[in-house]
Design a protein around this motif. Sequence first.
Motif, short mmCIF file in Angstrom:
data_model
loop_
_atom_site.label_atom_id
_atom_site.label_comp_id
_atom_site.label_asym_id
_atom_site.label_seq_id
_atom_site.Cartn_x
_atom_site.Cartn_y
_atom_site.Cartn_z
N UNK A 24 0.24 -3.90 -22.56
CA UNK A 24 -0.84 -3.55 -23.48
C UNK A 24 -1.84 -4.71 -23.52
N UNK A 25 -2.97 -4.45 -24.13
CA UNK A 25 -3.98 -5.50 -24.23
C UNK A 25 -5.03 -5.42 -23.14
N UNK A 26 -4.87 -4.48 -22.23
CA UNK A 26 -5.91 -4.30 -21.21
C UNK A 26 -7.14 -3.68 -21.90
N UNK A 27 -8.22 -3.54 -21.13
CA UNK A 27 -9.46 -3.14 -21.81
C UNK A 27 -9.91 -1.72 -21.49
N UNK A 28 -8.95 -0.85 -21.15
CA UNK A 28 -9.32 0.54 -20.91
C UNK A 28 -9.78 1.17 -22.22
N UNK A 29 -10.58 2.23 -22.12
CA UNK A 29 -11.09 2.91 -23.32
C UNK A 29 -9.93 3.50 -24.11
N UNK A 30 -10.19 3.76 -25.37
CA UNK A 30 -9.20 4.42 -26.22
C UNK A 30 -8.92 5.81 -25.64
N UNK A 31 -7.65 6.17 -25.50
CA UNK A 31 -7.31 7.50 -25.00
C UNK A 31 -7.49 7.63 -23.50
N UNK A 32 -7.46 6.52 -22.76
CA UNK A 32 -7.64 6.57 -21.30
C UNK A 32 -6.38 7.11 -20.62
N UNK A 146 -16.96 9.12 -10.71
CA UNK A 146 -16.98 7.66 -10.59
C UNK A 146 -17.24 7.14 -12.00
N UNK A 147 -16.17 6.90 -12.76
CA UNK A 147 -16.35 6.59 -14.18
C UNK A 147 -16.76 5.15 -14.41
N UNK A 148 -16.22 4.24 -13.61
CA UNK A 148 -16.45 2.83 -13.87
C UNK A 148 -17.93 2.44 -13.79
N UNK A 149 -18.66 3.16 -12.94
CA UNK A 149 -20.07 2.80 -12.78
C UNK A 149 -21.00 3.75 -13.52
N UNK A 150 -20.44 4.63 -14.36
CA UNK A 150 -21.32 5.42 -15.22
C UNK A 150 -21.35 6.91 -14.96
N UNK A 151 -20.16 7.48 -14.59
CA UNK A 151 -19.98 8.94 -14.55
C UNK A 151 -20.84 9.62 -13.48
N UNK A 226 -7.11 12.22 -17.67
CA UNK A 226 -8.19 12.56 -18.61
C UNK A 226 -9.02 11.31 -18.94
N UNK A 227 -10.33 11.47 -18.96
CA UNK A 227 -11.24 10.35 -19.26
C UNK A 227 -12.15 10.76 -20.41
N UNK A 228 -11.80 10.38 -21.65
CA UNK A 228 -12.60 10.81 -22.80
C UNK A 228 -14.07 10.40 -22.67
N UNK A 229 -14.34 9.24 -22.06
CA UNK A 229 -15.73 8.79 -21.95
C UNK A 229 -16.54 9.70 -21.04
#
Length: 320
Positions: A24-32, A146-151, A226-229
């Motif tokens: 835990x403690x990584x910086x993925x979005x909530x619900x990643x 491609x989520x990391x660079x902005x969907x 699933x990627x909530x963002x």
Amino acid sequence: MKSIVENFDLFAPKLVDKEEYYSSGHRACQGCGEALAIRLMAKALGKDTVVTNATGCMEVTATPYPTTAWKLPWVHVAFPNSASVGAGVESALRVLRRKGKIADRYIKVVSIGGDGGSFDIGFQAISGAMERGHDMIYIVYDNEAYMNTGIQRSGATPFGASTTTAPAGKESVGNKNWKKNMAEIMVAHRVPYVATATHSHPIDFMNKVKKARKVNGPAFIHCLAVCPTGWRSSSETCIKLGRLAVETGVFPLYEVENGKYKFSPDNPPKLRPLEDYLKPQGRFRHLTPDQINIFRDMAMIEYNKVLERVKHSKSWSELK
Ligand SMILES: Cc1ncc(C[n+]2csc(CCOP(=O)(O)OP(=O)(O)O)c2C)c(N)n1
């Protein structure tokens, strides 16, 4: 003489490993969903594992310098070559084993990447590694853009999803194409073990990873994440949406062992209305009833293909 794989009891009777190999403690979005799937994957694999990771959300969020969430040997590689580096590590391990330097351990290489890094830009490397028969697992964490660079849309983005490079608008439905069928493409490579999975079916996913670990050769797992963002859904619906993808027939769960298809876990569910899956996701908010029907038709064509194959496919040994 027993093979190297048979010497290790990978199905020892235990439930889930208490040890965390992805902390835990990584910086993925909530619900990643991707981060959850990777945590489950790492538990299923255990410590004798080397991971190669294409660049993407899972690399950026897990290893902000000088920290890391990984408690396994982990190699960050460029966007297109997770599978090539995995194949190289596997070849090196084979030499070390031959020289007796790691005779008492069966270390497995697992290459991972997002859908952009796997369906599109890393595709050639995966095809080569699987076709050459390296003793490794490839797992694609498919969050459908491609989520990391902005969907931005990828070859895994479903019809009708609004992305930043295929935005929905007056003249546009969003993404116009249906997703590439990676599992089928891997079956066509004669990969001995191919499976689809989601983090929302954790035991099923972990069992598939364990099975893949046991294959003495290449194995491929397509994990919907699933990627909530990017899906424009609320973070607490991560598990629910993964289940709905399966329960509406959009993402059937199955395994292909030596060419033989089988639903897993057990039988396919009684299908729920497609709208149950689409409605909670903002990326599909603009779809008209007609467009939803197109989506349904496309999903059902793919679903019925799997049904047919479960009924009629034969394993390679039966075909001899
Ligand atoms: C050759 C190359 N092209 C583009 C990039 C920029 N880039 C880094 S991560 C990324 C998106 C990754 O998307 P995906 O593989 O789907 O994984 P996700 O971030 O969604 O988990 C891109 C385009 C790069 N690092 N290298």
